[in-house]
Write a protein that holds these residues in place. Structure first.
Motif, short mmCIF file in Angstrom:
data_model
loop_
_atom_site.label_atom_id
_atom_site.label_comp_id
_atom_site.label_asym_id
_atom_site.label_seq_id
_atom_site.Cartn_x
_atom_site.Cartn_y
_atom_site.Cartn_z
N UNK A 85 46.46 62.98 6.40
CA UNK A 85 45.35 62.82 6.91
C UNK A 85 45.15 61.46 7.44
N UNK A 86 45.58 60.47 6.78
CA UNK A 86 45.28 59.09 7.36
C UNK A 86 46.28 59.13 8.65
N UNK A 87 47.26 59.40 8.71
CA UNK A 87 48.18 59.35 9.88
C UNK A 87 47.44 60.04 11.20
N UNK A 88 46.96 61.19 10.88
CA UNK A 88 46.29 62.10 11.82
C UNK A 88 45.18 61.25 12.46
N UNK A 89 44.49 60.73 11.32
CA UNK A 89 43.02 60.14 11.77
C UNK A 89 43.37 58.83 12.57
N UNK A 90 44.43 57.95 12.08
CA UNK A 90 44.68 56.78 12.70
C UNK A 90 45.19 56.91 13.96
N UNK A 91 46.15 58.16 14.26
CA UNK A 91 46.49 58.17 15.70
C UNK A 91 45.58 58.54 16.70
N UNK A 92 44.70 59.60 16.21
CA UNK A 92 43.67 60.10 16.97
C UNK A 92 42.55 58.94 17.22
N UNK A 142 31.54 60.54 23.26
CA UNK A 142 32.21 61.81 23.06
C UNK A 142 33.53 61.73 22.68
N UNK A 143 34.30 60.97 23.34
CA UNK A 143 35.61 60.47 23.20
C UNK A 143 35.79 60.19 21.65
N UNK A 144 34.82 59.11 21.32
CA UNK A 144 35.07 58.63 19.89
C UNK A 144 34.82 59.60 18.94
N UNK A 145 33.87 60.38 19.21
CA UNK A 145 33.46 61.55 17.99
C UNK A 145 34.61 62.30 18.14
N UNK A 146 34.97 62.82 19.18
CA UNK A 146 36.17 63.75 19.11
C UNK A 146 37.46 63.00 18.27
N UNK A 147 37.58 61.93 18.43
CA UNK A 147 38.99 61.28 17.90
C UNK A 147 38.57 61.25 16.37
N UNK A 148 37.45 61.45 15.95
CA UNK A 148 37.07 61.32 14.38
C UNK A 148 37.12 62.82 14.17
N UNK A 149 36.60 63.73 14.81
CA UNK A 149 36.28 65.31 14.45
C UNK A 149 37.96 65.76 14.45
N UNK A 150 38.59 65.62 15.50
CA UNK A 150 39.75 66.30 15.96
C UNK A 150 40.89 66.44 14.88
N UNK A 151 41.15 65.21 14.09
CA UNK A 151 42.11 65.25 13.09
C UNK A 151 41.71 65.99 11.98
N UNK A 192 51.39 65.29 17.76
CA UNK A 192 51.65 63.96 17.75
C UNK A 192 52.65 63.57 18.94
N UNK A 193 53.38 64.40 19.55
CA UNK A 193 53.96 64.14 20.70
C UNK A 193 52.87 64.03 21.98
N UNK A 194 51.62 64.75 22.04
CA UNK A 194 50.91 64.83 22.98
C UNK A 194 49.97 63.37 22.60
N UNK A 195 49.62 63.19 21.33
CA UNK A 195 48.90 61.76 21.16
C UNK A 195 49.49 60.61 21.37
N UNK A 196 50.74 60.60 21.14
CA UNK A 196 51.61 59.54 21.48
C UNK A 196 51.86 59.21 22.96
N UNK A 197 51.99 60.31 23.54
CA UNK A 197 52.05 60.24 25.12
C UNK A 197 50.95 59.79 25.73
N UNK A 198 49.78 60.19 25.24
CA UNK A 198 48.59 59.86 25.81
C UNK A 198 48.13 58.45 25.32
#
Length: 254
Positions: A13-20, A54-63, A81-87
């Motif tokens: 979870x922490x990895x997902x939240x951090x990356x997002x 909206x971007x910051x809210x999405x970054x919190x909710x999405x993970x 992860x591939x999409x997020x890292x590439x982004x």
């Protein structure tokens, strides 16, 4: 067994939240850069700030949604992860390369004539900094080339690490300048966010860096000393003697 499972879930979870969050923050910085000054008609501040929110809210909710779907095997985390890292790589490259191109086209390090005519002690740290960097067009172009080339290196996995290290060295320096020379809040925010972004990319390969910097010995020939104390004393003397030399030079100044 239960403790190990809980730890793995927490780490996941922490990895997902951090990356997002990293993607959300660097993308928000890009939006603010694009909307800076309201120069783009279709990106007015009235639109930029809601998009950032909206971007910051999405970054919190999405993970959280991502983790929920992962537990039910309804999402491929490797692809996410591939999409997020590439982004993250693309957004940072676009943002920092934009600052580089601005230097080529004379949109940075430009001081208004009425400011330039003022005595130095009447100018702010920000204008003094811009005047200093703008004094040498060649130096500004060199910084621009590093920014553009560094951003380009981020776009390839083979050169990602070296590009991140180059940009981290540049951005950390710019961040310190922005802090201690009282640059505007927007410039400081951009440099801090971009520095954090490239540091995140560097830490993805931290194991390689530990091996390279801390566990790999140089192949340079060296003097052989059986006495460890003597060897360390010679090493320390380079620092101590340089200090004593400086103190001596200072004593000659009246």
């Amino acid at each position: 067994m239960l403790e190990q499972s809980t730890s793995e879930v927490s780490d996941s979870i922490s990895k997902k939240i951090g990356t997002s969050l990293i993607l959300g923050v660097v993308f928000s910085a890009l939006l603010l850069m694009l909307g800076n000054g309201g120069n783009i008609p279709f990106l007015p501040p009235a639109l930029i700030f809601p998009l950032v929110a909206l971007t910051l809210l999405g970054a919190v909710v999405f993970p959280l949604i991502w983790h929920y779907l992962e537990k039910r095997e309804k999402i491929n985390s490797e692809k996410v992860y591939g999409f997020l890292y590439s982004g993250i790589r693309y957004v940072i490259a676009f943002n920092i390369a934009s600052f580089g191109w601005k230097k080529f086209y004379g949109l940075q390090f430009v001081v208004p004539a009425e400011i330039a005519r003022l005595p130095m002690n009447q100018q702010s740290g920000e204008w003094l900094t811009w005047f200093y960097f703008g004094h040498s067009h060649t130096f500004g172009i060199i910084i621009a080339v590093i920014q553009i080339a560094g951003g380009y290196l981020l776009l390839f996995r083979r050169t990602l690490l070296i590009g991140s290290i180059i940009l981290f060295a540049l951005l950390s320096n710019l961040t310190l300048i922005n802090i201690f020379y009282q640059m505007n809040a927007g410039a400081l925010m951009q440099s801090v966010v971009l520095t954090i972004g490239v540091l995140f990319l560097i830490l993805l390969d931290y194991k390689k860096l530990i091996v390279f910097f801390l566990k790999t010995k140089s192949n340079l020939p060296s003097l052989n000393f059986n006495n460890g104390f003597a060897k360390n004393s010679i090493r320390i003397s380079a620092i101590v003697l340089s200090l004593l030399y400086t103190i001596y030079i200072r004593s000659l100044v009246k």
